[in-house]
Design an enzyme around this catalytic site. Structure first.
Site, PDB file in Angstrom:
ATOM      1  N   GLU A  52       7.540 -39.171  97.373  1.00  0.00           N
ATOM      2  CA  GLU A  52       8.299 -39.997  98.326  1.00  0.00           C
ATOM      3  C   GLU A  52       9.344 -39.162  99.081  1.00  0.00           C
ATOM      4  OE1 GLU A  52       7.707 -42.935  99.241  1.00  0.00           O
ATOM      5  OE2 GLU A  52       6.713 -44.047  97.638  1.00  0.00           O
ATOM      6  N   GLY A  60       4.054 -47.640  88.975  1.00  0.00           N
ATOM      7  CA  GLY A  60       3.597 -47.494  87.603  1.00  0.00           C
ATOM      8  C   GLY A  60       2.133 -47.155  87.463  1.00  0.00           C
ATOM      9  N   LYS A  71       1.156 -42.278  89.955  1.00  0.00           N
ATOM     10  CA  LYS A  71       1.250 -41.356  91.089  1.00  0.00           C
ATOM     11  C   LYS A  71       2.172 -40.176  90.794  1.00  0.00           C
ATOM     12  CE  LYS A  71       2.783 -44.425  94.010  1.00  0.00           C
ATOM     13  NZ  LYS A  71       2.927 -45.599  93.112  1.00  0.00           N
ATOM     14  N   THR A  72       3.391 -40.465  90.347  1.00  0.00           N
ATOM     15  CA  THR A  72       4.352 -39.398  90.053  1.00  0.00           C
ATOM     16  C   THR A  72       3.872 -38.536  88.898  1.00  0.00           C
ATOM     17  OG1 THR A  72       6.230 -40.681  90.891  1.00  0.00           O
ATOM     18  CG2 THR A  72       6.726 -38.915  89.338  1.00  0.00           C
ATOM     19  N   THR A  73       3.276 -39.150  87.899  1.00  0.00           N
ATOM     20  CA  THR A  73       2.733 -38.387  86.768  1.00  0.00           C
ATOM     21  C   THR A  73       1.684 -37.398  87.246  1.00  0.00           C
ATOM     22  OG1 THR A  73       3.144 -40.217  85.243  1.00  0.00           O
ATOM     23  CG2 THR A  73       1.540 -38.559  84.549  1.00  0.00           C
TER      24      THR A  73
END
Length: 259
Positions: free
Chosen positions: A157, A38, A41-43
């Protein structure tokens, strides 16, 4: 090529996921992004790949870049490689991303041959992608992005669902792509087989608060970086005995890796 983020922010339902992020990413480098779940990172990866439109300024080699231009230059690879399988055969899967570019058949064949060689899938052109191993599926996803001649790969990932031999294969592919001049930006904490990373970026509360070498990273203290992850890095630095002394003296107990 260089991507520059200048005071980049992203809000979801009014709340900041990323705020005032400043960073640079260059081709020919491998960047590993870490941080707790949360943290953004993905954003960050999706913004770099043009899948999300952010506040602030993004530049490609000094010129303003909109999401469309970013999508042309940054390929996004999902955690689950099966989610990106489209074609009935390996070559059809790669060809799909080329057909939307309007390339003629001759150029498509050249690109398909080249990228499948790069990721070690030559000879499997007629195979059903669903019958590939997990590592092969992930290499196919990488090939599909490379076929578009992207300069960067953003991978979320990419090895978390793979066994150790397949993890090693993927990281070897990424290191070879770096040597081909590609920029690699990935979220991962599986570092045993990644020998050639250049920078680690740490995200906390939606902000990048560290960017440096992994040798520098292990000397810093981060509340959300778990002991197993630090152990992997100390091992890579050749300082594992010194780290174990610190570990024993700290009285800490090893916990599950969450970065």
């Amino acid at each position: 090529m260089k991507i520059t983020l200048n005071s980049v922010s992203f809000r979801y339902n009014g709340d900041y996921v990323l705020k005032d992020v400043n960073a640079e990413f260059e081709t020919g480098k491998i960047y590993v992004v870490v941080g707790k779940n949360g943290s953004g990172k993905t954003t960050l990866l999706k913004i770099l790949a043009g899948l999300l439109e952010a506040e602030g300024e993004i530049f490609l080699d000094g010129s303003p870049a909109d999401p469309f231009l970013l999508r042309k230059n940054v390929g996004y690879v999902f955690q689950n490689p099966s989610s990106q399988i489209i074609g009935a055969t390996v070559e059809e899967d790669v060809a799909f991303s080329l057909e939307i570019m309007g390339l003629d058949e001759s150029e498509m064949r050249k690109r398909i041959k080249k990228v499948l060689e790069l990721v070690g899938l030559s000879g499997l052109e007629k195979e059903d992608p669903l019958n590939l191993s997990g590592g092969q599926k992930q290499r196919l996803a990488i090939a599909s992005m490379l076929a578009r001649d992207t300069r960067f790969l953003a991978l979320d990932e990419p090895v978390s669902m793979l066994d150790p031999p397949s993890q090693r294969e993927i990281f070897q592919v990424l290191e070879s792509l770096k040597n081909e001049g590609k920029g690699i930006i990935l979220v991962t904490h599986e570092l045993e087989y990644l020998d050639d990373m250049d920078f680690i970026l740490h995200i906390s509360n939606g902000t990048i608060d560290f960017c440096g070498s992994w040798e520098e990273f292990v000397e810093r203290e981060f509340d959300d970086v778990e002991i197993p992850f630090k152990w992997k890095l100390w091992k890579k630095c050749g300082k594992i005995n010194l780290w174990e002394d610190r570990y024993e003296n700290s009285g800490n107990q090893r916990r599950r890796d969450t970065v």
